[in-house]
Design a protein around this motif. Structure first.
Motif, mmCIF file in Angstrom:
data_model
loop_
_atom_site.group_PDB
_atom_site.id
_atom_site.type_symbol
_atom_site.label_atom_id
_atom_site.label_comp_id
_atom_site.label_asym_id
_atom_site.label_seq_id
_atom_site.Cartn_x
_atom_site.Cartn_y
_atom_site.Cartn_z
ATOM 1 N N ARG A 45 0.699 -1.239 0.074
ATOM 2 C CA ARG A 45 -0.026 -0.131 -0.011
ATOM 3 C C ARG A 45 0.825 1.215 -0.129
ATOM 4 O O ARG A 45 0.538 2.128 -0.889
ATOM 5 C CB ARG A 45 -1.122 -0.117 1.301
ATOM 6 C CG ARG A 45 -1.460 1.199 1.535
ATOM 7 C CD ARG A 45 -2.793 1.227 0.480
ATOM 8 N NE ARG A 45 -3.618 2.610 0.794
ATOM 9 C CZ ARG A 45 -4.888 2.883 0.452
ATOM 10 N NH1 ARG A 45 -5.481 1.977 -0.634
ATOM 11 N NH2 ARG A 45 -5.418 3.813 0.543
ATOM 12 N N ALA A 46 1.970 1.048 0.748
ATOM 13 C CA ALA A 46 2.854 2.309 0.897
ATOM 14 C C ALA A 46 3.431 2.709 -0.268
ATOM 15 O O ALA A 46 3.478 3.919 -0.855
ATOM 16 C CB ALA A 46 3.878 2.259 1.976
ATOM 17 N N ASN A 47 3.718 1.546 -1.193
ATOM 18 C CA ASN A 47 4.484 1.716 -2.585
ATOM 19 C C ASN A 47 3.272 2.241 -3.410
ATOM 20 O O ASN A 47 3.980 3.034 -4.423
ATOM 21 C CB ASN A 47 5.114 0.414 -3.103
ATOM 22 C CG ASN A 47 6.174 -0.028 -2.065
ATOM 23 O OD1 ASN A 47 6.937 0.811 -1.470
ATOM 24 N ND2 ASN A 47 6.583 -1.318 -2.197
ATOM 25 N N LEU A 48 2.152 1.947 -3.287
ATOM 26 C CA LEU A 48 1.319 2.270 -4.396
ATOM 27 C C LEU A 48 1.081 3.790 -4.073
ATOM 28 O O LEU A 48 1.147 4.641 -5.174
ATOM 29 C CB LEU A 48 -0.059 1.506 -4.117
ATOM 30 C CG LEU A 48 -0.408 0.231 -4.844
ATOM 31 C CD1 LEU A 48 -1.524 -0.388 -3.975
ATOM 32 C CD2 LEU A 48 -0.217 0.085 -6.184
ATOM 33 N N GLU A 49 1.024 4.236 -2.787
ATOM 34 C CA GLU A 49 1.068 5.642 -2.347
ATOM 35 C C GLU A 49 2.057 6.601 -2.877
ATOM 36 O O GLU A 49 2.054 7.751 -3.519
ATOM 37 C CB GLU A 49 0.629 5.961 -1.134
ATOM 38 C CG GLU A 49 -0.880 5.420 -0.587
ATOM 39 C CD GLU A 49 -1.195 5.713 0.734
ATOM 40 O OE1 GLU A 49 -0.242 6.372 1.512
ATOM 41 O OE2 GLU A 49 -2.276 5.246 1.371
ATOM 42 N N ARG A 50 3.182 5.658 -2.803
ATOM 43 C CA ARG A 50 4.417 6.511 -3.074
ATOM 44 C C ARG A 50 4.406 6.623 -4.688
ATOM 45 O O ARG A 50 4.905 8.219 -5.234
ATOM 46 C CB ARG A 50 5.631 5.818 -2.820
ATOM 47 C CG ARG A 50 7.047 6.401 -2.799
ATOM 48 C CD ARG A 50 8.235 5.476 -2.502
ATOM 49 N NE ARG A 50 8.055 5.032 -1.282
ATOM 50 C CZ ARG A 50 8.944 4.173 -0.451
ATOM 51 N NH1 ARG A 50 9.665 3.680 -1.364
ATOM 52 N NH2 ARG A 50 8.745 3.764 0.525
ATOM 53 N N VAL A 51 4.062 5.872 -5.595
ATOM 54 C CA VAL A 51 4.020 5.855 -7.119
ATOM 55 C C VAL A 51 2.987 7.062 -7.427
ATOM 56 O O VAL A 51 3.159 7.756 -8.415
ATOM 57 C CB VAL A 51 3.872 4.695 -7.630
ATOM 58 C CG1 VAL A 51 3.543 4.634 -8.979
ATOM 59 C CG2 VAL A 51 5.024 3.625 -7.217
ATOM 60 N N VAL A 52 2.053 6.800 -6.717
ATOM 61 C CA VAL A 52 0.857 7.822 -7.273
ATOM 62 C C VAL A 52 1.131 9.443 -6.977
ATOM 63 O O VAL A 52 0.878 10.141 -7.503
ATOM 64 C CB VAL A 52 -0.524 7.450 -6.615
ATOM 65 C CG1 VAL A 52 -1.569 8.587 -6.679
ATOM 66 C CG2 VAL A 52 -1.270 6.118 -6.948
ATOM 67 N N ARG A 53 1.716 9.368 -5.770
ATOM 68 C CA ARG A 53 2.082 10.804 -5.253
ATOM 69 C C ARG A 53 3.205 11.422 -6.241
ATOM 70 O O ARG A 53 2.972 12.497 -6.629
ATOM 71 C CB ARG A 53 2.561 10.851 -4.078
ATOM 72 C CG ARG A 53 3.213 12.070 -3.595
ATOM 73 C CD ARG A 53 3.481 12.209 -1.809
ATOM 74 N NE ARG A 53 3.852 13.537 -1.455
ATOM 75 C CZ ARG A 53 3.406 14.526 -1.318
ATOM 76 N NH1 ARG A 53 2.214 14.547 -1.576
ATOM 77 N NH2 ARG A 53 3.954 15.734 -1.085
ATOM 78 N N ALA A 54 4.207 10.721 -6.779
ATOM 79 C CA ALA A 54 5.147 11.095 -7.685
ATOM 80 C C ALA A 54 4.596 11.431 -9.060
ATOM 81 O O ALA A 54 5.026 12.436 -9.438
ATOM 82 C CB ALA A 54 6.245 9.988 -7.715
ATOM 83 N N VAL A 55 3.522 10.575 -9.361
ATOM 84 C CA VAL A 55 2.838 11.042 -10.680
ATOM 85 C C VAL A 55 2.247 12.111 -10.525
ATOM 86 O O VAL A 55 2.136 13.226 -11.251
ATOM 87 C CB VAL A 55 2.312 9.853 -11.152
ATOM 88 C CG1 VAL A 55 1.479 10.174 -12.346
ATOM 89 C CG2 VAL A 55 3.293 8.554 -11.536
ATOM 90 N N ILE A 107 9.884 7.508 -12.470
ATOM 91 C CA ILE A 107 9.389 6.811 -11.059
ATOM 92 C C ILE A 107 10.242 6.076 -10.379
ATOM 93 O O ILE A 107 10.257 6.247 -9.157
ATOM 94 C CB ILE A 107 8.031 6.147 -11.404
ATOM 95 C CG1 ILE A 107 6.921 6.804 -11.999
ATOM 96 C CG2 ILE A 107 7.495 5.396 -10.242
ATOM 97 C CD1 ILE A 107 5.860 6.214 -12.760
ATOM 98 N N ALA A 108 10.954 5.193 -10.745
ATOM 99 C CA ALA A 108 11.867 4.577 -9.934
ATOM 100 C C ALA A 108 12.988 5.389 -9.400
ATOM 101 O O ALA A 108 13.150 5.179 -8.129
ATOM 102 C CB ALA A 108 12.766 3.395 -10.748
ATOM 103 N N ARG A 109 13.442 6.455 -10.178
ATOM 104 C CA ARG A 109 14.461 7.171 -9.423
ATOM 105 C C ARG A 109 13.883 8.244 -8.476
ATOM 106 O O ARG A 109 14.384 8.370 -7.469
ATOM 107 C CB ARG A 109 14.915 8.236 -10.837
ATOM 108 C CG ARG A 109 16.182 7.484 -11.656
ATOM 109 C CD ARG A 109 16.797 8.257 -12.391
ATOM 110 N NE ARG A 109 16.088 9.174 -13.106
ATOM 111 C CZ ARG A 109 15.918 8.759 -14.576
ATOM 112 N NH1 ARG A 109 16.187 7.605 -14.930
ATOM 113 N NH2 ARG A 109 15.096 9.475 -15.182
ATOM 114 N N THR A 110 12.619 8.552 -8.790
ATOM 115 C CA THR A 110 11.984 9.506 -7.735
ATOM 116 C C THR A 110 11.333 8.972 -6.529
ATOM 117 O O THR A 110 11.859 9.289 -5.297
ATOM 118 C CB THR A 110 10.696 10.099 -8.419
ATOM 119 O OG1 THR A 110 11.165 10.787 -9.567
ATOM 120 C CG2 THR A 110 9.912 11.009 -7.461
#
Length: 403
Positions: free
Chosen positions: A12-22, A33-36
């Motif tokens: 869940r935390a990884n999902l939120e991390r990706v959504v926030r970056a985008v 996304i991977a770098r961010t």
């Protein structure tokens, strides 16, 4: 139920991390996304596939460094944000989606002597008109970003003393607009929003430390440190217009003498040219005449640039930004003003700080603040709503911006 530290909570935390970056960037390739986020390429690939299947993101083919890549952005119908910008003589409103696409934008004149009630009546009407014109579903409005030309108290949300909209001092703009439109409202001063707008869409893209200098009826700076707006504990960081240049100079509206604002703001600069150019001259007109070769206007703009450069040199010595972006009408003067700014920076800043600094005109013109308001609304909304499939209207009960 997710247990802290469990695989499900980590996912869940990884999902939120990706959504926030985008969400904050608008669109990113999977490599970006991977770098961010610091996640592995394989993890990002799996998460993007999951988010795409759930309708949260859209993936389109692109290229990066000459190689094929996939660009990831939030789904265009995932939610809506609104930007509202009050200026000295204008009201501007924009509607955008979570993919950073502007769906509608409109500006209209605003009487500087209008009361705050009249101003918010106009804002409510213009927002409603644009919503109806675009056919936006009100239930998908996730939040509103609001820009005002004055300092905002971080704790109370109260607008401090402003000579630009004097009748607004002591009001709570976010609270007022939230009560009218029924969605979360996040407020900031116009210089901070100009910095956000240029950082997301304009001349500040790709840097994490910058200062946005807005020269209009006043002089202010929006400061970005390590990718985030720096407001200070009281919300007054960036008042570069009140750096003292000459302690025996003209009396400033703040009560001090010789502030940068008294040498650069329109209210002090335009009278210098009235005897030769008339009383109807505006800063926009000065810039136009200077570009056409008028010697008086060129001299005044060069002087203003040198004074601004002195203030920028102080910023360089204190904060060492990598970029300064000049906004407002003055930016249209191009090298007529940028050259003198760089000259003063080279003279007064620490050499190592001056060498690292680039000084650029804003790319967004008068739209910087309203696009920054959109960026503010995007940055303040939560990611859990998108992942849970909850309608953005549920954010109506969210915590207010200043608690």
């Amino acid at each position: 139920m997710e247990t802290p530290g469990s695989q499900s909570s980590l996912h869940r935390a990884n999902l939120e991390r990706v959504v926030r970056a985008v969400r904050l960037a608008g669109s990113l390739t999977q490599a970006e996304i991977a770098r961010t986020t610091g996640l592995s390429a394989a993890t990002v690939s799996n998460i993007v596939r999951e988010l795409k299947d759930g309708g949260t993101v859209e993936v389109t083919p692109t290229s990066a460094g000459g190689r094929r890549a996939r660009s990831v952005s939030l789904s265009g119908d995932a939610g809506i944000v609104i930007g509202v910008d009050f200026g000295h003589t204008h009201l501007r409103v924009a509607i955008g989606n979570l993919a950073h696409q502007v769906l509608a934008e409109e500006s209209e004149p605003l009487d500087v002597d209008a009361s705050s009630t009249q101003g918010f009546d106009r804002a409510e009407q213009l927002v409603t008109r644009l919503i109806e014109a675009t056919g936006v579903d009100r239930s998908k409005i996730a939040g509103i970003g609001l820009g005002v030309p004055g300092p905002i108290d971080v704790e109370s949300g109260t607008l401090g003393s402003t000579a630009i909209l004097p009748g607004w001092t002591g009001t709570k703009p976010a609270e007022e607009l939230r009560g009218r439109l029924g969605v979360p409202v996040h407020v900031d001063n116009d210089a901070n929003l100009g910095a956000l707008g240029e950082m997301v869409w304009g001349s500040g893209r790709g840097v994490r430390d910058l200062a946005y200098i807005k020269v209009a009826s006043g002089v202010g700076a929006g400061l970005v440190i390590d990718g985030k707006i720096y407001r200070g504990p009281g919300g007054t960081a960036g008042e570069i217009g009140h750096i003292t240049l000459d302690e025996s100079g003209p009396v400033c509206r703040c009560g001090n003498r010789g502030c940068l604002e008294t040498f650069a703001a329109a209210r002090y600069v335009l009278p210098l040219l009235q005897s030769s150019h008339g009383t109807d001259l505006t800063m926009e007109g000065v810039v136009r005449l200077a570009r056409d070769g008028d010697p008086g206007c060129r001299r005044v703009i060069a002087d203003v640039g040198r004074h601004i450069g002195s203030g920028v040199a102080n910023l360089c010595n204190l904060l060492n930004p990598s970029r300064v972006v000049l906004g407002g009408d003055l930016a249209e003067a191009g090298e007529l003003v940028l050259g003198p700014i760089r000259e003063s920076v080279g003279r007064y800043a620490i050499p190592s700080a001056a060498r690292q600094l680039s000084v650029l005109p804003g790319a967004l013109g008068g739209r910087a603040e309203v696009l920054g308001a959109l960026a503010l609304a995007l940055s303040e909304m939560g990611d859990s709503t998108l992942l849970d499939g909850t309608a953005p209207s549920a954010l109506k009960a969210a915590t207010p911006a200043f608690t």
